[in-house]
Design a protein around this motif. Structure first.
Motif, PDB file in Angstrom:
ATOM      1  N   SER A 217       0.809  -1.208   0.000  1.00 54.68           N
ATOM      2  CA  SER A 217       0.000   0.000   0.000  1.00 54.68           C
ATOM      3  C   SER A 217       0.848   1.266   0.000  1.00 54.68           C
ATOM      4  O   SER A 217       0.319   2.363  -0.191  1.00 54.68           O
ATOM      5  N   TYR A 218       2.157   1.128   0.181  1.00 53.16           N
ATOM      6  CA  TYR A 218       3.042   2.288   0.171  1.00 53.16           C
ATOM      7  C   TYR A 218       3.411   2.614  -1.278  1.00 53.16           C
ATOM      8  O   TYR A 218       3.709   1.715  -2.072  1.00 53.16           O
ATOM      9  N   ALA A 219       3.395   3.893  -1.607  1.00 51.35           N
ATOM     10  CA  ALA A 219       3.532   4.323  -2.998  1.00 51.35           C
ATOM     11  C   ALA A 219       4.828   3.842  -3.631  1.00 51.35           C
ATOM     12  O   ALA A 219       4.829   3.387  -4.785  1.00 51.35           O
ATOM     13  N   ASN A 220       5.960   3.924  -2.906  1.00 57.43           N
ATOM     14  CA  ASN A 220       7.234   3.539  -3.513  1.00 57.43           C
ATOM     15  C   ASN A 220       7.296   2.038  -3.784  1.00 57.43           C
ATOM     16  O   ASN A 220       7.868   1.601  -4.784  1.00 57.43           O
ATOM     17  N   VAL A 221       6.687   1.239  -2.922  1.00 55.89           N
ATOM     18  CA  VAL A 221       6.676  -0.210  -3.125  1.00 55.89           C
ATOM     19  C   VAL A 221       5.772  -0.574  -4.301  1.00 55.89           C
ATOM     20  O   VAL A 221       6.138  -1.368  -5.175  1.00 55.89           O
ATOM     21  N   SER A 222       4.596   0.024  -4.326  1.00 52.23           N
ATOM     22  CA  SER A 222       3.664  -0.230  -5.414  1.00 52.23           C
ATOM     23  C   SER A 222       4.262   0.176  -6.765  1.00 52.23           C
ATOM     24  O   SER A 222       4.135  -0.541  -7.762  1.00 52.23           O
ATOM     25  N   ALA A 223       4.941   1.326  -6.791  1.00 55.87           N
ATOM     26  CA  ALA A 223       5.560   1.799  -8.035  1.00 55.87           C
ATOM     27  C   ALA A 223       6.664   0.853  -8.489  1.00 55.87           C
ATOM     28  O   ALA A 223       6.796   0.562  -9.689  1.00 55.87           O
ATOM     29  N   ALA A 224       7.463   0.345  -7.548  1.00 53.53           N
ATOM     30  CA  ALA A 224       8.539  -0.587  -7.904  1.00 53.53           C
ATOM     31  C   ALA A 224       7.961  -1.870  -8.485  1.00 53.53           C
ATOM     32  O   ALA A 224       8.489  -2.431  -9.453  1.00 53.53           O
ATOM     33  N   GLY A 225       6.861  -2.350  -7.899  1.00 56.64           N
ATOM     34  CA  GLY A 225       6.228  -3.548  -8.422  1.00 56.64           C
ATOM     35  C   GLY A 225       5.674  -3.331  -9.822  1.00 56.64           C
ATOM     36  O   GLY A 225       5.790  -4.206 -10.692  1.00 56.64           O
ATOM     37  N   SER A 226       5.093  -2.158 -10.047  1.00 57.88           N
ATOM     38  CA  SER A 226       4.534  -1.850 -11.373  1.00 57.88           C
ATOM     39  C   SER A 226       5.625  -1.768 -12.428  1.00 57.88           C
ATOM     40  O   SER A 226       5.472  -2.279 -13.546  1.00 57.88           O
ATOM     41  N   ARG A 227       6.745  -1.116 -12.081  1.00 56.25           N
ATOM     42  CA  ARG A 227       7.847  -0.996 -13.045  1.00 56.25           C
ATOM     43  C   ARG A 227       8.404  -2.356 -13.418  1.00 56.25           C
ATOM     44  O   ARG A 227       8.730  -2.612 -14.579  1.00 56.25           O
ATOM     45  N   LEU A 228       8.515  -3.239 -12.438  1.00 56.82           N
ATOM     46  CA  LEU A 228       9.069  -4.567 -12.708  1.00 56.82           C
ATOM     47  C   LEU A 228       8.126  -5.366 -13.610  1.00 56.82           C
ATOM     48  O   LEU A 228       8.568  -6.062 -14.527  1.00 56.82           O
ATOM     49  N   ARG A 229       6.820  -5.240 -13.363  1.00 58.29           N
ATOM     50  CA  ARG A 229       5.855  -5.958 -14.214  1.00 58.29           C
ATOM     51  C   ARG A 229       5.873  -5.425 -15.649  1.00 58.29           C
ATOM     52  O   ARG A 229       5.768  -6.185 -16.605  1.00 58.29           O
ATOM     53  N   GLU A 230       6.018  -4.109 -15.791  1.00 56.87           N
ATOM     54  CA  GLU A 230       6.029  -3.510 -17.127  1.00 56.87           C
ATOM     55  C   GLU A 230       7.271  -3.892 -17.915  1.00 56.87           C
ATOM     56  O   GLU A 230       7.232  -4.011 -19.141  1.00 56.87           O
ATOM     57  N   SER A 231       8.382  -4.104 -17.215  1.00 52.45           N
ATOM     58  CA  SER A 231       9.631  -4.435 -17.904  1.00 52.45           C
ATOM     59  C   SER A 231       9.781  -5.918 -18.190  1.00 52.45           C
ATOM     60  O   SER A 231      10.669  -6.334 -18.938  1.00 52.45           O
ATOM     61  N   ALA A 232       8.908  -6.748 -17.587  1.00 55.64           N
ATOM     62  CA  ALA A 232       9.009  -8.194 -17.785  1.00 55.64           C
ATOM     63  C   ALA A 232       8.547  -8.556 -19.192  1.00 55.64           C
ATOM     64  O   ALA A 232       7.545  -8.034 -19.679  1.00 55.64           O
ATOM     65  N   PRO A 233       9.268  -9.451 -19.897  1.00 56.71           N
ATOM     66  CA  PRO A 233       8.855  -9.843 -21.256  1.00 56.71           C
ATOM     67  C   PRO A 233       7.567 -10.658 -21.208  1.00 56.71           C
ATOM     68  O   PRO A 233       7.362 -11.456 -20.300  1.00 56.71           O
ATOM     69  N   SER A 234       6.705 -10.449 -22.182  1.00 56.69           N
ATOM     70  CA  SER A 234       5.464 -11.230 -22.253  1.00 56.69           C
ATOM     71  C   SER A 234       5.722 -12.470 -23.103  1.00 56.69           C
ATOM     72  O   SER A 234       6.418 -12.418 -24.120  1.00 56.69           O
ATOM     73  N   LEU A 235       5.151 -13.584 -22.690  1.00 57.73           N
ATOM     74  CA  LEU A 235       5.342 -14.858 -23.383  1.00 57.73           C
ATOM     75  C   LEU A 235       4.137 -15.163 -24.255  1.00 57.73           C
ATOM     76  O   LEU A 235       3.002 -15.225 -23.775  1.00 57.73           O
ATOM     77  N   GLY A 236       4.384 -15.363 -25.571  1.00 60.32           N
ATOM     78  CA  GLY A 236       3.304 -15.759 -26.476  1.00 60.32           C
ATOM     79  C   GLY A 236       3.249 -17.264 -26.603  1.00 60.32           C
ATOM     80  O   GLY A 236       4.038 -17.993 -25.997  1.00 60.32           O
ATOM     81  N   ARG A 237       2.344 -17.761 -27.429  1.00 58.60           N
ATOM     82  CA  ARG A 237       2.187 -19.198 -27.590  1.00 58.60           C
ATOM     83  C   ARG A 237       3.435 -19.853 -28.161  1.00 58.60           C
ATOM     84  O   ARG A 237       3.756 -20.981 -27.834  1.00 58.60           O
ATOM     85  N   MET A 238       4.187 -19.144 -29.018  1.00 62.04           N
ATOM     86  CA  MET A 238       5.373 -19.738 -29.626  1.00 62.04           C
ATOM     87  C   MET A 238       6.520 -19.848 -28.649  1.00 62.04           C
ATOM     88  O   MET A 238       7.528 -20.472 -28.942  1.00 62.04           O
ATOM     89  N   ASP A 239       6.357 -19.223 -27.440  1.00 61.49           N
ATOM     90  CA  ASP A 239       7.392 -19.344 -26.420  1.00 61.49           C
ATOM     91  C   ASP A 239       7.180 -20.560 -25.555  1.00 61.49           C
ATOM     92  O   ASP A 239       7.981 -20.851 -24.676  1.00 61.49           O
ATOM     93  N   CYS A 240       6.098 -21.270 -25.786  1.00 59.36           N
ATOM     94  CA  CYS A 240       5.745 -22.410 -24.937  1.00 59.36           C
ATOM     95  C   CYS A 240       6.252 -23.697 -25.575  1.00 59.36           C
ATOM     96  O   CYS A 240       6.142 -23.893 -26.797  1.00 59.36           O
TER      97      CYS A 240
END
Length: 246
Positions: A217-240
């Motif tokens: 619930s703390y802004a800096n923690v929430s922001a860090a979590g959001s940045r990490l999720r945004e930078s994570a590569p998305s996996l499509g079906r051909m990655d499986c």
């Protein structure tokens, strides 16, 4: 014209008003309340309110009426060195009439909010004393729902000995938890910054993202979590690797 007073002559005010004497040092408030028949006096304080990881820790403490020499330099825990706090910790537990330390975990802080968690922690700490105080002194703000009359004291940990003792109990107990947490969840530096928002902690959050002990619930923690999720590569079906997904 003569003035009038609503007080009935000869009848003392109720509840009794403590008379503060400057010469008593940190024992001033407890002594005044005891003299007016309002003891024993419990002091309550917290540690970790401003941290963004780890528990909120609240302590309550009732000191005996006798000022012990071993507690002569008792003060606000933030004004004491870590070594001095560690030295005072067992002495407070030994000489206190009663004491209690409670931990409000990060999940509960997120769920009910830090201020509500702080108040709830103070209620739990007083309830856990094993004795009912005649009066409760809290550091800084009013705490409704206590089993005895209470008074919020601004800067109480530097004004009342029982609050100062509670601040040391809370601070040392929480610091020990954070050192243990550092061994269990390495990489964040919890043993050094104790969960507060330092530059080193911010850098670890940016690299690793929040862990289960962070307060989301703390802004800096929430922001860090959001940045990490945004930078994570998305996996499509051909990655499986599963044939059925091709």
């Amino acid at each position: 014209m003569t003035g009038t007073s609503s007080r009935v002559r000869g009848r003392p005010p109720w509840p009794p008003r403590p008379v503060i004497r400057r010469s008593s040092g940190l024992r001033t408030m407890e002594s005044a309340l005891d003299r007016n028949g309002l003891g024993p006096v419990a002091g309550v304080d917290e540690a970790g309110r401003g941290a963004c990881a780890g528990p909120l820790t609240v302590a309550a403490c009732v000191l005996g009426p006798k000022p012990y020499a071993s507690l002569a330099d008792l003060d606000d825990s933030k004004k004491l060195t870590e070594r001095r706090r560690e030295e005072l910790f067992p002495k407070i537990k030994r000489w206190a009439r009663a004491w209690c330390v409670v931990f409000i975990e990060a999940e509960e802080v997120d769920r009910i909010g830090v201020h509500v968690a702080n108040i709830e922690g103070m209620r739990r700490a007083v309830a856990g004393l094993g004795m009912t105080p005649g009066y409760v002194l809290t550091d800084g703000f009013r705490v409704p729902g206590l089993p005895a009359p209470s008074l919020p004291v601004i800067g109480g940990d530097a004004t009342a000995a029982c609050i100062a003792a509670a601040s040391v109990l809370a601070k040392v107990s929480r610091d020990r938890v954070m050192v243990e947490m550092d061994g269990r969840i390495p990489g964040y530096g919890f043993a050094v910054h104790k969960g507060y928002s330092t530059k080193a902690h911010a850098a670890a959050l940016a690299e690793l993202g929040p862990c289960e002990e962070h307060r989301m619930s703390y802004a800096n923690v929430s922001a860090a979590g959001s940045r990490l999720r945004e930078s994570a590569p998305s996996l499509g079906r051909m990655d499986c690797d599963e044939p059925s997904a091709r």
